[in-house]
Design a protein around this motif. Sequence first.
Motif, PDB file in Angstrom:
ATOM      1  N   ALA A 132       0.826  -1.206   0.000  1.00 24.57           N
ATOM      2  CA  ALA A 132       0.000   0.000   0.000  1.00 24.57           C
ATOM      3  C   ALA A 132       0.859   1.254   0.000  1.00 24.57           C
ATOM      4  CB  ALA A 132      -0.936  -0.011   1.205  1.00 24.57           C
TER       5      ALA A 132
ATOM      6  N   ARG B  71       1.074   4.019  -3.088  1.00 20.83           N
ATOM      7  CA  ARG B  71       0.776   5.452  -2.965  1.00 20.83           C
ATOM      8  C   ARG B  71       1.873   6.295  -3.616  1.00 20.83           C
ATOM      9  NH1 ARG B  71      -0.538   3.657   2.400  1.00 20.83           N
ATOM     10  NH2 ARG B  71      -2.791   3.710   2.768  1.00 20.83           N
TER      11      ARG B  71
ATOM     12  N   LEU C  97      -6.070  -0.054  -3.026  1.00 18.74           N
ATOM     13  CA  LEU C  97      -5.814  -0.027  -1.593  1.00 18.74           C
ATOM     14  C   LEU C  97      -6.805  -0.907  -0.843  1.00 18.74           C
ATOM     15  CD1 LEU C  97      -4.902   3.743  -1.151  1.00 18.74           C
ATOM     16  CD2 LEU C  97      -3.349   1.781  -1.171  1.00 18.74           C
TER      17      LEU C  97
END
Length: 272
Positions: free
Chosen positions: A222, A226, A251
């Motif tokens: 995750a 990002r 996500l």
Amino acid sequence: MTVEETLPFADWLRLREPADAAARAEDLVDAVRPRLTGAAPTVVHDLGSGTGSMSRWLATRLPGPQHWVLHDRDADLLARAAEGMTGVTAADGAPVTVTVRCGDLTRLSAADLADGSLVTASALLDMLTAEEIERVVAACVGRPTLFAISVTGRVRFTPTDPLDAAVEAAFNDHQRRTVDGRRLLGPDAVAATVAAFARHGVDVWERPSPWRLGPEQADLAAEWFRGWLGAACAQRPDLAGPAQAYAERRLADAAAGRLSVLLEHTDLLAGG
């Protein structure tokens, strides 16, 4: 945490350390190990050492007394790296000592590395320019050089998503961007490094060293995602709209343990 928010750099390095350790090509260490047996301590120069991930991983796989010289331009990271080496010993229990050198590693010369038995780096090459790689390679020639975890630009998701390819391409373009007059090589760095060593008559061994991120690495997947998506959107602002729904899907999959990521890297051993 939104797509744009990412961890402080030192925390990111700590989060990724287990994945880097699992990915590095052990057979390249096997190839270089016989070159490092001798009466004197092995001196290893670690370029762009960050928080010391490479030194902690490799020191325990090499025999005999070792002295590590950690190079970085960030004094805080160097302090963390030196502290993290406390208590680390060689593969046979021999002592490992450390010094740090704060400065621009792209300006190192052959004289700066002359005492080295080995030069190492991890996750470094893609942040350099063609000219900087030429200088670093020239400084390393004459001793085994192990460069680990260099990005190739290729990512594979399970499950796939229609936006994967566009984001990958935008991220790779971002990796090749110009920063303060420096045009970074990004995923082209591995080929440039191999070519630079070849110009010095030095052979290079290449090995794949992919991250394989599954449910057990959901936090890393995750956080990496990002940053990856944020860089892609910075390069191509037109992706920002579709990226919001894309991020929510990805996500959510990561949090639920449904997402697997294969993030390709290459390890290089020159002169081994």
